[in-house]
Design an enzyme around this catalytic site. Structure first.
Site, mmCIF file in Angstrom:
data_model
loop_
_atom_site.group_PDB
_atom_site.id
_atom_site.type_symbol
_atom_site.label_atom_id
_atom_site.label_comp_id
_atom_site.label_asym_id
_atom_site.label_seq_id
_atom_site.Cartn_x
_atom_site.Cartn_y
_atom_site.Cartn_z
ATOM 1 N N ASP A 169 5.842 7.144 -27.724
ATOM 2 C CA ASP A 169 6.662 8.057 -28.522
ATOM 3 C C ASP A 169 6.296 7.854 -29.986
ATOM 4 O O ASP A 169 6.821 6.969 -30.653
ATOM 5 C CB ASP A 169 8.152 7.805 -28.298
ATOM 6 C CG ASP A 169 9.018 8.934 -28.826
ATOM 7 O OD1 ASP A 169 8.985 9.178 -30.055
ATOM 8 O OD2 ASP A 169 9.721 9.581 -28.028
ATOM 9 N N GLU A 185 5.942 8.340 -34.019
ATOM 10 C CA GLU A 185 6.670 8.861 -35.184
ATOM 11 C C GLU A 185 5.617 9.247 -36.218
ATOM 12 O O GLU A 185 4.590 8.581 -36.348
ATOM 13 C CB GLU A 185 7.622 7.814 -35.757
ATOM 14 C CG GLU A 185 8.747 7.402 -34.813
ATOM 15 C CD GLU A 185 9.641 8.558 -34.414
ATOM 16 O OE1 GLU A 185 9.912 9.433 -35.272
ATOM 17 O OE2 GLU A 185 10.077 8.597 -33.243
ATOM 18 N N ALA A 186 5.878 10.334 -36.943
ATOM 19 C CA ALA A 186 4.872 10.876 -37.858
ATOM 20 C C ALA A 186 5.502 11.240 -39.192
ATOM 21 O O ALA A 186 6.732 11.342 -39.323
ATOM 22 C CB ALA A 186 4.211 12.109 -37.232
ATOM 23 N N ASP A 203 3.421 14.636 -28.362
ATOM 24 C CA ASP A 203 2.719 13.395 -28.694
ATOM 25 C C ASP A 203 1.226 13.475 -28.406
ATOM 26 O O ASP A 203 0.402 13.122 -29.258
ATOM 27 C CB ASP A 203 3.336 12.225 -27.916
ATOM 28 C CG ASP A 203 4.792 11.996 -28.288
ATOM 29 O OD1 ASP A 203 5.056 11.193 -29.189
ATOM 30 O OD2 ASP A 203 5.665 12.647 -27.668
ATOM 31 N N HIS A 211 14.955 8.028 -33.228
ATOM 32 C CA HIS A 211 13.784 8.259 -34.076
ATOM 33 C C HIS A 211 13.110 6.973 -34.517
ATOM 34 O O HIS A 211 12.216 7.017 -35.370
ATOM 35 C CB HIS A 211 14.123 9.132 -35.288
ATOM 36 C CG HIS A 211 14.622 10.496 -34.908
ATOM 37 N ND1 HIS A 211 13.837 11.415 -34.264
ATOM 38 C CD2 HIS A 211 15.841 11.070 -35.062
ATOM 39 C CE1 HIS A 211 14.540 12.512 -34.046
ATOM 40 N NE2 HIS A 211 15.759 12.329 -34.512
ATOM 41 N N ASP A 257 12.934 4.862 -28.928
ATOM 42 C CA ASP A 257 12.814 6.121 -28.183
ATOM 43 C C ASP A 257 11.981 5.921 -26.922
ATOM 44 O O ASP A 257 12.308 6.445 -25.847
ATOM 45 C CB ASP A 257 12.169 7.193 -29.059
ATOM 46 C CG ASP A 257 13.123 7.736 -30.122
ATOM 47 O OD1 ASP A 257 14.303 7.345 -30.109
ATOM 48 O OD2 ASP A 257 12.678 8.545 -30.962
#
Length: 341
Positions: free
Chosen positions: A71, A73-74, A169, A226, A231
């Site tokens: 998962d 995060e960006a 993703d 998040h 997650d």
């Protein structure tokens, strides 16, 4: 129970990191020293019991021995998404298909190279601070470390599959950033299980977010929303619950496979962005001779190869369709991809 081991090309990605580009610091991820900073730049490896030992379930023999839940995060902002969007947290969780247990966790923060400063919105949403990404690694190094971690855990010699919540993703985030920065990723990221699909089949209802799905399934949310690792852990718990209900998992989505030569080796290149933004970049047109093996359809089996016979602009063009197609029933899934322009 003796389970068959499937040896495939996904376990033969053998990266060779250029020592001249490697950061000069001691980061031995597999001897407990993957924590060189005071911030949470870490690799976790701790077995966690996700269900009581006597948890009732209908056992269903799974095609895969392990599930690798990710998962990302960006980078993000409230008003406008940064272009290009870049991964800043790379988490991964291993789940056994036999026990349903979370067996090990991996996490590293990734340093963005195009938009290096996180927005206040991004920091508040993800909980990731600027110092953590500043001390992070590049995406190519994160991919390398994750691959070495899977190898150390013995996952690459087993039959495993990547699991995500949504197609974002693998299909969007990782694919677009790797193309933008000219990074070659391991081929096991080219097919995955979007857990939203089996969740909808088991629980029904309208499309929902991960936290809503976890609570709808009767599980309590754990950790911070998040946070990529939290997650991924909650996705893993939901995966185990669906598996314990007797659901048999299969591939839900995939990208066109690379050539066999490309999938066997990885030659890292400097992370200098191309001059074409990812949304406008034209993907390389695959040539028919590049396909040494067939891509997987959404059913999780090798797709079938066909040729357009009907006269017209596409006459003679080669395509890949559902591998479960029969003349009587037709296609079981809607997979379709051109093999030639």
């Amino acid at each position: 129970m003796q389970r068959p081991v499937s040896h495939h090309d996904y376990g033969t990605w053998s990266p060779k990191l250029d020592s001249g580009n490697a950061p000069q610091r001691q980061l031995n991820a597999f001897q407990g020293h993957f924590y060189p900073f005071a911030i949470n730049h870490r690799l976790q490896c701790a077995p966690v019991n996700m269900f009581p030992q006597m948890y009732p379930y209908d056992y269903q023999f799974q095609e895969f021995q392990y599930f690798v839940v990710i998962d990302f995060e960006a980078t993000c902002d409230k008003e406008k998404t940064p272009q290009p969007q870049e991964i800043i947290e790379f988490p991964s969780v291993i789940v056994s298909s036999i026990t349903g247990q979370l067996e090990a966790c991996f996490q590293t923060y990734v340093r963005p190279t195009c938009n290096q400063h996180l927005s206040e919105f991004c920091k508040d949403l993800t909980g990731i601070q600027q110092i953590q990404v500043d001390r992070g690694v590049t995406l190519s190094e994160a991919l390398l470390r994750h691959d070495k971690w899977l190898e150390k855990k013995g996952i690459k010699d087993a039959n495993f599959v990547v699991v995500t919540w949504s197609d974002w993703d693998c299909r969007v985030m990782l694919e677009s950033e790797c193309r933008y920065k000219n990074i070659r990723k391991p081929p096991y990221f080219n097919r995955w299980i979007n857990l939203r699909v089996p969740f909808h089949e088991v629980f029904g209802g309208a499309r929902c977010k991960l936290r809503e799905a976890v609570e709808k399934a009767g599980l309590a949310w754990e950790g911070r929303a998040h946070c990529g690792l939290d997650d991924a852990k909650n996705t893993a718990r939901l995966l185990a619950l669906i598996m314990h209900k007797g659901f048999k998992f299969s591939i839900t989505n995939s990208l066109t496979c690379q050539s066999s030569d490309d999938s066997m080796t990885w030659k890292p290149t400097p992370e200098t962005p191309l001059f074409v933004p990812p949304q406008a970049q034209k993907l390389d047109d695959p040539q028919p001779q590049l396909f040494q093996y067939l891509p997987f359809c959404y059913c999780g089996v090798k797709s079938s190869k066909g040729v357009i016979r009907k006269p017209g602009p596409k006459h003679g063009s080669t395509f890949f369709g559902c591998g479960n197609w029969t003349a009587a029933r037709g296609a079981r899934c809607q997979y379709f991809k051109w093999a030639s322009p």
